[in-house]
Write an enzyme that holds these catalytic residues in place. Structure first.
Site, PDB file in Angstrom:
ATOM      1  N   HIS A   1       6.277 -12.539   1.506  1.00 17.67           N
ATOM      2  CA  HIS A   1       6.171 -12.865   2.934  1.00 17.67           C
ATOM      3  C   HIS A   1       4.823 -12.481   3.526  1.00 17.67           C
ATOM      4  O   HIS A   1       4.472 -12.975   4.602  1.00 17.67           O
ATOM      5  CB  HIS A   1       7.295 -12.177   3.707  1.00 17.67           C
TER       6      HIS A   1
ATOM      7  N   ASP B   1      -2.439 -12.188   8.381  1.00 12.96           N
ATOM      8  CA  ASP B   1      -0.999 -12.280   8.495  1.00 12.96           C
ATOM      9  C   ASP B   1      -0.480 -13.282   7.484  1.00 12.96           C
ATOM     10  O   ASP B   1      -1.133 -14.306   7.234  1.00 12.96           O
ATOM     11  CB  ASP B   1      -0.606 -12.739   9.902  1.00 12.96           C
TER      12      ASP B   1
END
Length: 460
Positions: free
Chosen positions: A159, A367
């Protein structure tokens, strides 16, 4: 249809629609197959108590989904979770080698907990189960399962970002981690740049060779790779935006700021999110575009995160200082430039806050994806949508090209983009929003889950 087994660091009740995150992403697949979700219970037992130190697996049935969890000792929690997962892997994977603590005890604890997960999970498995392991906490889990006889198909999804080869190679145990990833059948990443980073890393460090489209061969195993950018449940979020709490929030914000334009940031308080750089950019906006003084207000929500870690405490003090300085230098009796909120905001209220905002600032330094960007798009009024200012270093930037992409290290450039967002003509905002909305609908959370699992299911 094979049963789905999801393994993650933590589990939640998948029936709760407000759970968010991974629960929303895998709920449908788990319920469809009568699946099993396995992970840490969140509980820490006292190692001095002989009875509690031998705790087994806690199993509960929630609808047709089985939740199975294990407890951790304080030492295992500190070494595996705080020490290695969040003290080594999190900073390194976000390019912050300076914040990593390469204590060998942490690596030993990380491996020990992954072995524990494997040992407790194996007896619960059926021969035809499909296993889907999630995130950096559990990179070696497949290798530990294979070592004790598991032959099931196992997929892994990262992730967070995959760093470039030279950054990854700074981890003392990086070769073991890479070998562990080759124990999976399929490894999924958020974006194509992550796939490229891993491919170059495996080729340079393990002499891996490409044996097919996004297939690597090393350690006598063939690994399938792919980019599977995670999405949101768009329809559920649109429904949330029409709910009572969201509508009340929108009305309150609209009335309270009727004379001003709202800019919004919603983040965890984390050094990867670029929060100080964002505050500096807002200060540049006020300095170089004075028409925004007494006119634009930034609401920055920074929910608490890992507050026991020194780096986070330093960041909180820095944010307090920066926001206080702007309010002191530019504020008026009836206008506060920055409203800094260091607490959680209920998920049901967020869509109303998104819709009331003219501009969303999603400007992380790095991110994996950042779903706030997609939630902001979904919450907008198509007839008068707000504009998204998005870091080019967020995984979402690969998909959301119609946002205003910025380099968060360039505070003047970011300030210019914010000004452009505030002054953008309505037709351009509508066109950009329509294109963004189309994309997040096409690649929503259901597409993400089914595309990954379909690929894993088809691997021989």
């Amino acid at each position: 249809m094979s049963r789905l087994v999801v393994v993650s660091n933590r589990t939640v009740d998948p029936r709760k629609t407000a759970a968010g995150g991974l629960a929303v992403a895998v709920r449908e697949s788990l319920q469809r197959t009568g699946g099993l979700w396995f992970g840490w219970s969140g509980k820490i037992y006292d190692e001095s108590d002989e009875m509690t130190s031998r705790r087994g697996v806690h199993v509960q049935t929630l609808g047709n989904v089985t939740l199975a969890t294990v407890d951790l000792s304080q030492q295992d929690h500190d070494n595996y979770y705080l020490g290695y997962a969040n003290g080594v892997l999190w900073p390194v994977f976000h390019y912050r080698l300076d914040l990593a603590d390469f204590d060998t005890r942490f690596a030993a604890g990380y491996r020990r907990v992954n072995q524990l997960f494997a040992e407790k999970l194996l007896p619960l498995l059926r021969p035809d189960d499909i296993i889907w392991v999630h995130d950096y906490h559990l990179i070696p889990l497949a290798a530990e399962l294979r070592a004790i006889g598991c032959g099931n198909r196992i997929g892994f999804f990262l992730h967070i970002p995959m760093p470039p080869p030279m950054i990854m190679a700074a981890i003392p145990e990086h070769e073991w981690l890479m070998r562990s990833l080759f124990a999976y059948d399929l490894v999924g990443f958020q974006g194509q740049i992550d796939v490229e980073h891993f491919t170059h890393y495996a080729e340079s460090e393990a002499n891996a060779r490409q044996v097919g489209p996004q297939q690597l061969r090393a350690f006598n195993r063939t690994l399938r790779l792919g980019a599977y950018p995670i999405g949101i449940d768009v329809e559920e979020f649109v429904s949330l935006a029409n709910g009572k709490e969201a509508r009340e929030m929108f009305t309150r914000m609209r009335d309270e700021y009727s004379r001003r334009r709202l800019l919004l940031g919603v983040d965890r308080l984390d050094y990867s999110k670029g929060l100080p750089q964002r505050i500096h950019a807002f200060r540049e906006l006020l300095a170089h575009y004075p028409e925004n003084r007494d006119s634009a207000t930034l609401i920055q929500i920074a929910s608490p995160s890992r507050e026991s870690v020194a780096a986070y405490d330093d960041l909180r003090r820095q944010m307090d200082s920066l926001c206080g300085a702007i309010n002191g230098d530019y504020g008026e009796l009836d206008w506060m430039p920055v409203r800094y909120i260091h607490r959680h905001v209920a998920r049901k209220r967020l869509p109303g806050l998104y819709r009331a905002s003219k501009v969303a600032l999603v400007t992380p330094l790095r991110d994996g994806m950042n779903l706030v960007a997609k939630e902001f798009i979904a919450a907008q009024d198509p007839s008068d949508p707000g504009m998204l200012v998005l870091s080019r270093f967020a995984g979402a930037a690969e998909q959301l090209k119609e946002a205003l992409l910025v380099n968060p290290y360039d505070t003047q450039g970011t300030a210019h983009a914010i000004q452009r967002a505030l002054t953008m003509p309505l037709d351009e905002r509508r066109n950009r929003h329509a294109a963004l909305m189309k994309r997040i609908r096409e690649h929503d959370v259901h597409w993400w889950s089914s595309s990954f699992l379909d690929t894993l299911q088809d691997i021989p």
